[in-house]
Design a protein around this motif. Sequence first.
Motif, PDB file in Angstrom:
ATOM      1  N   ARG A  92       5.914  47.520 -26.372  1.00  0.00           N
ATOM      2  CA  ARG A  92       5.477  48.005 -27.691  1.00  0.00           C
ATOM      3  C   ARG A  92       3.983  48.326 -27.642  1.00  0.00           C
ATOM      4  NH1 ARG A  92       9.805  49.532 -30.588  1.00  0.00           N
ATOM      5  NH2 ARG A  92      11.522  48.161 -30.090  1.00  0.00           N
ATOM      6  N   ALA A 113       9.163  35.512 -34.311  1.00  0.00           N
ATOM      7  CA  ALA A 113       8.694  36.544 -35.231  1.00  0.00           C
ATOM      8  C   ALA A 113       8.560  37.903 -34.545  1.00  0.00           C
ATOM      9  CB  ALA A 113       7.346  36.136 -35.841  1.00  0.00           C
ATOM     10  N   TYR A 114       8.193  37.888 -33.270  1.00  0.00           N
ATOM     11  CA  TYR A 114       7.965  39.139 -32.541  1.00  0.00           C
ATOM     12  C   TYR A 114       9.215  39.649 -31.830  1.00  0.00           C
ATOM     13  CZ  TYR A 114       2.992  38.810 -33.484  1.00  0.00           C
ATOM     14  OH  TYR A 114       1.779  38.785 -34.120  1.00  0.00           O
ATOM     15  N   CYS A 115      10.117  38.756 -31.433  1.00  0.00           N
ATOM     16  CA  CYS A 115      11.286  39.139 -30.628  1.00  0.00           C
ATOM     17  C   CYS A 115      12.585  39.117 -31.430  1.00  0.00           C
ATOM     18  CB  CYS A 115      11.434  38.212 -29.433  1.00  0.00           C
ATOM     19  SG  CYS A 115       9.941  38.030 -28.464  1.00  0.00           S
ATOM     20  N   GLY A 116      12.560  38.562 -32.630  1.00  0.00           N
ATOM     21  CA  GLY A 116      13.758  38.523 -33.456  1.00  0.00           C
ATOM     22  C   GLY A 116      14.477  37.193 -33.373  1.00  0.00           C
ATOM     23  N   MET A 152      24.304  46.124 -33.171  1.00  0.00           N
ATOM     24  CA  MET A 152      22.911  45.770 -32.888  1.00  0.00           C
ATOM     25  C   MET A 152      22.838  44.624 -31.884  1.00  0.00           C
ATOM     26  SD  MET A 152      19.906  44.956 -35.678  1.00  0.00           S
ATOM     27  CE  MET A 152      20.849  43.625 -36.433  1.00  0.00           C
ATOM     28  N   THR A 164      16.930  51.004 -33.524  1.00  0.00           N
ATOM     29  CA  THR A 164      15.748  50.129 -33.635  1.00  0.00           C
ATOM     30  C   THR A 164      15.773  49.096 -32.524  1.00  0.00           C
ATOM     31  OG1 THR A 164      15.673  50.425 -36.034  1.00  0.00           O
ATOM     32  CG2 THR A 164      14.565  48.471 -35.145  1.00  0.00           C
ATOM     33  N   ALA A 165      16.932  48.496 -32.308  1.00  0.00           N
ATOM     34  CA  ALA A 165      17.073  47.500 -31.238  1.00  0.00           C
ATOM     35  C   ALA A 165      16.808  48.108 -29.866  1.00  0.00           C
ATOM     36  CB  ALA A 165      18.470  46.887 -31.275  1.00  0.00           C
ATOM     37  N   GLY A 174      14.935  50.600 -29.165  1.00  0.00           N
ATOM     38  CA  GLY A 174      13.581  51.127 -28.972  1.00  0.00           C
ATOM     39  C   GLY A 174      13.574  52.599 -28.616  1.00  0.00           C
ATOM     40  N   ALA A 193      17.292  45.045 -39.518  1.00  0.00           N
ATOM     41  CA  ALA A 193      17.064  45.127 -38.073  1.00  0.00           C
ATOM     42  C   ALA A 193      15.794  44.387 -37.664  1.00  0.00           C
ATOM     43  CB  ALA A 193      16.994  46.585 -37.630  1.00  0.00           C
ATOM     44  N   THR A 194      14.781  44.402 -38.508  1.00  0.00           N
ATOM     45  CA  THR A 194      13.523  43.725 -38.187  1.00  0.00           C
ATOM     46  C   THR A 194      13.740  42.230 -37.983  1.00  0.00           C
ATOM     47  OG1 THR A 194      12.287  45.370 -39.453  1.00  0.00           O
ATOM     48  CG2 THR A 194      11.156  43.297 -38.998  1.00  0.00           C
ATOM     49  N   CYS A 217      15.453  42.079 -34.504  1.00  0.00           N
ATOM     50  CA  CYS A 217      14.781  42.700 -33.346  1.00  0.00           C
ATOM     51  C   CYS A 217      13.300  42.348 -33.273  1.00  0.00           C
ATOM     52  CB  CYS A 217      14.923  44.216 -33.396  1.00  0.00           C
ATOM     53  SG  CYS A 217      16.619  44.776 -33.623  1.00  0.00           S
ATOM     54  N   GLY A 218      12.761  41.743 -34.311  1.00  0.00           N
ATOM     55  CA  GLY A 218      11.354  41.366 -34.309  1.00  0.00           C
ATOM     56  C   GLY A 218      10.475  42.376 -35.015  1.00  0.00           C
ATOM     57  N   ILE A 219       9.288  41.938 -35.371  1.00  0.00           N
ATOM     58  CA  ILE A 219       8.393  42.749 -36.196  1.00  0.00           C
ATOM     59  C   ILE A 219       7.899  44.012 -35.487  1.00  0.00           C
ATOM     60  CG2 ILE A 219       6.141  42.724 -37.344  1.00  0.00           C
ATOM     61  CD1 ILE A 219       6.766  39.733 -38.051  1.00  0.00           C
ATOM     62  N   PRO A 220       7.496  43.970 -34.216  1.00  0.00           N
ATOM     63  CA  PRO A 220       7.037  45.218 -33.596  1.00  0.00           C
ATOM     64  C   PRO A 220       8.131  46.295 -33.556  1.00  0.00           C
ATOM     65  CG  PRO A 220       6.318  43.324 -32.299  1.00  0.00           C
ATOM     66  CD  PRO A 220       7.285  42.801 -33.326  1.00  0.00           C
ATOM     67  N   ALA A 221       9.368  45.904 -33.273  1.00  0.00           N
ATOM     68  CA  ALA A 221      10.476  46.868 -33.306  1.00  0.00           C
ATOM     69  C   ALA A 221      10.629  47.442 -34.714  1.00  0.00           C
ATOM     70  CB  ALA A 221      11.772  46.201 -32.858  1.00  0.00           C
ATOM     71  N   GLY A 222      10.491  46.585 -35.719  1.00  0.00           N
ATOM     72  CA  GLY A 222      10.593  47.041 -37.098  1.00  0.00           C
ATOM     73  C   GLY A 222       9.488  48.014 -37.465  1.00  0.00           C
ATOM     74  N   LEU A 223       8.262  47.703 -37.080  1.00  0.00           N
ATOM     75  CA  LEU A 223       7.135  48.591 -37.399  1.00  0.00           C
ATOM     76  C   LEU A 223       7.323  49.971 -36.773  1.00  0.00           C
ATOM     77  CD1 LEU A 223       4.215  46.045 -37.020  1.00  0.00           C
ATOM     78  CD2 LEU A 223       4.472  47.587 -38.985  1.00  0.00           C
ATOM     79  N   ASP A 224       7.719  50.019 -35.507  1.00  0.00           N
ATOM     80  CA  ASP A 224       7.923  51.304 -34.839  1.00  0.00           C
ATOM     81  C   ASP A 224       9.050  52.095 -35.513  1.00  0.00           C
ATOM     82  OD1 ASP A 224       5.875  50.780 -33.111  1.00  0.00           O
ATOM     83  OD2 ASP A 224       7.111  50.438 -31.349  1.00  0.00           O
ATOM     84  N   PHE A 278      10.113  51.842 -38.713  1.00  0.00           N
ATOM     85  CA  PHE A 278       9.688  52.318 -40.036  1.00  0.00           C
ATOM     86  C   PHE A 278       8.797  53.560 -39.920  1.00  0.00           C
ATOM     87  CE2 PHE A 278      10.824  50.098 -43.922  1.00  0.00           C
ATOM     88  CZ  PHE A 278      11.531  48.999 -43.438  1.00  0.00           C
TER      89      PHE A 278
END
Lengths: 132, 132, 132, 132, 132, 132
Positions: free
Chosen positions: A74, D104-107, E68, F70-71, F73, F102-103, F106-113, F115
Amino acid sequence: MSDDGALFDKGLPIRRSVLGSDYVDRSLGSADDFMMGIQRAATAWGWGWAWGDPALDRRTRSMINLAMLTALGRPHELKLHVKGALNNGITVEEIKAALLHATAYCGIPAGLDAFKAAHEVLVKEGAIPAKE
Amino acid sequence: MSDDGALFDKGLPIRRSVLGSDYVDRSLGSADDFMMGIQRAATAWGWGWAWGDPALDRRTRSMINLAMLTALGRPHELKLHVKGALNNGITVEEIKAALLHATAYCGIPAGLDAFKAAHEVLVKEGAIPAKE
Amino acid sequence: MSDDGALFDKGLPIRRSVLGSDYVDRSLGSADDFMMGIQRAATAWGWGWAWGDPALDRRTRSMINLAMLTALGRPHELKLHVKGALNNGITVEEIKAALLHATAYCGIPAGLDAFKAAHEVLVKEGAIPAKE
Amino acid sequence: MSDDGALFDKGLPIRRSVLGSDYVDRSLGSADDFMMGIQRAATAWGWGWAWGDPALDRRTRSMINLAMLTALGRPHELKLHVKGALNNGITVEEIKAALLHATAYCGIPAGLDAFKAAHEVLVKEGAIPAKE
Amino acid sequence: MSDDGALFDKGLPIRRSVLGSDYVDRSLGSADDFMMGIQRAATAWGWGWAWGDPALDRRTRSMINLAMLTALGRPHELKLHVKGALNNGITVEEIKAALLHATAYCGIPAGLDAFKAAHEVLVKEGAIPAKE
Amino acid sequence: MSDDGALFDKGLPIRRSVLGSDYVDRSLGSADDFMMGIQRAATAWGWGWAWGDPALDRRTRSMINLAMLTALGRPHELKLHVKGALNNGITVEEIKAALLHATAYCGIPAGLDAFKAAHEVLVKEGAIPAKE
């Protein structure tokens, strides 16, 4: 998703302190209703819930993130946390060592992508000189 | 990380020979102390240690890399190894077949991203004509 | 999903030839209607469509799979393709070299898991002696 | 792959010191020629090259590994490094906080799998009591 | 991590309703202080925050999770959500179709692993007969 | 790879209907022989075989894809399927809820990308107003 208000309020000043108020104000200020979904989630869960837990100091969380975001692939989030690492007092030498450590565990292509992303931020932030 | 000198020296000519001296000279020449960390790692471990092992020929390593980098989702590294594959005598038809093979194992979105990355290199290198 | 009949018929003998008739007969014979969904998909797309394309020989596809399945983190499928690699004439030395190559690109934990999975098959198949 | 001898020799005592001599002796002692490929790679590259770099202390590398191996989805390697973390003086509370940070980062599914793997080791090592 | 109480309380009955009270009672009842970290996170974040949002119905969330979790490569969590899907009224035919859909996007090895995990649960729950 | 003709013919009108004829015509029209490899695969396997199976409706497949991509990437493919979701009658509120769901997994960075990628398409398609 209206019950995360306390965590959002707890996370916001931590996020500002690590990533910089300018960046956070811009992210929240430009967010429409759609983007506020993830902005709230990241602030409440990432910053209020995870970073807000005093069991680990900020320096350790920054070091962890450099390697973990290399593993997750990421680059956008990694760049934010390279800046956060500098704000948390981590040196360029330590960032380099964390990314080399991650390269051994995540493989060379992951390492190359992480170094490029980190380098871009380090030059922009003036932590290493731009090459002439 | 000073004990990898022999592997670096072994890997450098192999890296030049597969990826092209121009590219390698540019990568090393533009690297500051921070980026030399990963440049040394990639050259010593990737090229000296892995590619330098005579148990597999270069052609086979190139074929492997096309599919493996599709699986890893690393388009930047994939592009380098598409060029490397051409230098190692692999045809456009074989690159296409390797990426289709990878698509069955990695899924369609991974395949689409890999084809786009590879196509860009193949046109740039003149291996397939640019469409008018 | 009834239009993949030709690819299924094309893939079945290739699958038998690479993975062994015993294994394939057991997989298909024990499959109920639910599991026939993925059995048909794997045979038609994986074996008929991908492996059935003459643009790459079986040896090359086996070499690719050893590294690609290491990258994907799929030990069950990797084990099948270690046996397939032996059937396609690939030596233990070449399997070892392919997994070391993959380790440089996928990282050490991926390499360790792949070596363990492959070792189990190689001992079971008698390709390397069981340690006393 | 014969040029990594100095790094192997440098890495071996570090690996013993972090993961325990018993485990390392068993891993190397039981390794046949095939498995020695990855044993050498892990010791030279992971322990000599990465852990042997004094730019980061062992405690920091352990903290990083807990989260990074959660991200990579490698429970076997995570278990080894939970034991290593205990040997490096990291508390159960800190391991818990690192895995929650990683969640939080990986789910959540990555977090659940990591907690289960870590818990198994912590009970086995007597760091937390087995529930009656 | 004490500010997620409202979300935990909101998530707990939803989690019970989807995964079954027996399973949830067992998970929480057997959890020591270490495991309660992730149990609270999963219940508050996963069930209170995500599943508790009325913008999507449970059936849709179950369908999403089947694919997912195939993509994420998390068989343990997938098994729980296959049972949850049955509880949410999804048929075996629909589970099969969702996993075939995921196979096209995630590749054949991901599909094979997901079908095996799902099949185990479907037989255990009596949704498809055990083969004699 | 010539036996997938029937699935290609079945998939093409479905692909047009979900992603828009303009996009599909452009993709196929601009494809040279190399790119036709993956265009055929995506159309036959993704659209004919997976989407062409009547066991799930298009709305459900769109919802699944938002979270699954999302998962995985894969932002490029996610963007296409955000547009497809709009064409299949899914609302902006539902897209937001699927990505938040999904966030959590899959985690927050995956969610941010995800969105960010989705937002770009939603503004371009006029589904949400561009901020002044």
